[in-house]
Scaffold this motif. Structure first.
Motif, PDB file in Angstrom:
ATOM      1  N   LEU A  34      71.779  72.761   4.797  1.00 50.37           N
ATOM      2  CA  LEU A  34      73.567  74.074   5.008  1.00 50.37           C
ATOM      3  C   LEU A  34      73.238  74.253   6.471  1.00 50.37           C
ATOM      4  O   LEU A  34      74.138  74.372   7.375  1.00 50.37           O
ATOM      5  CB  LEU A  34      73.471  74.737   4.329  1.00 50.37           C
ATOM      6  CG  LEU A  34      74.116  73.768   2.996  1.00 50.37           C
ATOM      7  CD1 LEU A  34      74.194  74.775   1.902  1.00 50.37           C
ATOM      8  CD2 LEU A  34      75.286  72.896   3.044  1.00 50.37           C
ATOM      9  N   PHE A  35      71.987  75.538   6.894  1.00 50.89           N
ATOM     10  CA  PHE A  35      71.823  76.278   8.051  1.00 50.89           C
ATOM     11  C   PHE A  35      71.762  75.243   9.512  1.00 50.89           C
ATOM     12  O   PHE A  35      72.106  75.292   9.853  1.00 50.89           O
ATOM     13  CB  PHE A  35      70.441  77.032   8.339  1.00 50.89           C
ATOM     14  CG  PHE A  35      69.822  77.001   9.585  1.00 50.89           C
ATOM     15  CD1 PHE A  35      71.284  78.281  10.202  1.00 50.89           C
ATOM     16  CD2 PHE A  35      69.175  77.493   9.928  1.00 50.89           C
ATOM     17  CE1 PHE A  35      70.838  79.213  11.117  1.00 50.89           C
ATOM     18  CE2 PHE A  35      69.049  77.728  11.694  1.00 50.89           C
ATOM     19  CZ  PHE A  35      69.150  78.722  11.559  1.00 50.89           C
ATOM     20  N   PHE A  37      72.990  71.898   9.496  1.00 55.09           N
ATOM     21  CA  PHE A  37      73.649  70.974   9.072  1.00 55.09           C
ATOM     22  C   PHE A  37      75.483  72.277  10.043  1.00 55.09           C
ATOM     23  O   PHE A  37      75.642  71.699  11.203  1.00 55.09           O
ATOM     24  CB  PHE A  37      74.472  71.159   7.797  1.00 55.09           C
ATOM     25  CG  PHE A  37      76.106  70.414   7.976  1.00 55.09           C
ATOM     26  CD1 PHE A  37      75.766  68.933   8.152  1.00 55.09           C
ATOM     27  CD2 PHE A  37      77.317  71.009   7.474  1.00 55.09           C
ATOM     28  CE1 PHE A  37      77.534  67.970   7.730  1.00 55.09           C
ATOM     29  CE2 PHE A  37      78.499  70.190   7.148  1.00 55.09           C
ATOM     30  CZ  PHE A  37      78.272  69.200   7.721  1.00 55.09           C
ATOM     31  N   PHE A  38      74.864  73.538   9.973  1.00 54.34           N
ATOM     32  CA  PHE A  38      75.822  73.819  10.543  1.00 54.34           C
ATOM     33  C   PHE A  38      75.957  74.655  12.026  1.00 54.34           C
ATOM     34  O   PHE A  38      76.516  74.606  13.087  1.00 54.34           O
ATOM     35  CB  PHE A  38      76.762  75.301   9.450  1.00 54.34           C
ATOM     36  CG  PHE A  38      77.180  75.193   8.248  1.00 54.34           C
ATOM     37  CD1 PHE A  38      78.447  74.799   8.457  1.00 54.34           C
ATOM     38  CD2 PHE A  38      76.662  75.192   7.207  1.00 54.34           C
ATOM     39  CE1 PHE A  38      79.621  74.319   7.556  1.00 54.34           C
ATOM     40  CE2 PHE A  38      77.818  74.619   6.555  1.00 54.34           C
ATOM     41  CZ  PHE A  38      78.908  74.695   6.651  1.00 54.34           C
ATOM     42  N   SER A  41      77.094  71.885  14.491  1.00 56.92           N
ATOM     43  CA  SER A  41      78.580  71.729  15.107  1.00 56.92           C
ATOM     44  C   SER A  41      78.991  73.501  15.634  1.00 56.92           C
ATOM     45  O   SER A  41      79.654  72.935  15.875  1.00 56.92           O
ATOM     46  CB  SER A  41      79.291  72.391  13.867  1.00 56.92           C
ATOM     47  OG  SER A  41      79.109  73.593  13.044  1.00 56.92           O
ATOM     48  N   THR A  42      77.501  74.011  16.573  1.00 57.11           N
ATOM     49  CA  THR A  42      77.803  75.624  17.322  1.00 57.11           C
ATOM     50  C   THR A  42      77.413  74.371  18.803  1.00 57.11           C
ATOM     51  O   THR A  42      77.779  73.928  19.077  1.00 57.11           O
ATOM     52  CB  THR A  42      76.595  76.517  17.111  1.00 57.11           C
ATOM     53  OG1 THR A  42      75.347  76.019  17.451  1.00 57.11           O
ATOM     54  CG2 THR A  42      76.796  76.826  15.114  1.00 57.11           C
TER      55      THR A  42
END
Length: 64
Positions: A34-35, A37-38, A41-42
């Motif tokens: 999840l880290f 994945f997010f 998007s940064t």
């Protein structure tokens, strides 16, 4: 694009192997996924992509 798919596949296999070998428990592995994945998007994503691509290009230029 093919490089990123291959890298994702290799990293996915590595995560599965680490979970099955009980080196990493499923909970922390999910948090890491999840880290990533997010993080993708940064605003850091293009820099990370360039870094990984340049390392792959460097490895590809090694002649044996």
């Amino acid at each position: 694009m093919a490089l990123s798919i291959s890298l994702v596949l290799v990293l996915g296999i590595l995560v599965v192997v680490l979970i099955r070998a009980k080196s990493v428990k499923p909970g922390p592995a999910i948090v890491c996924v999840l880290f990533g994945f997010f993080l993708a998007s940064t605003s850091m994503a293009p820099n990370i992509n360039r870094f990984v691509t340049s390392i792959a290009d460097m490895i590809g230029q090694i002649r044996f």
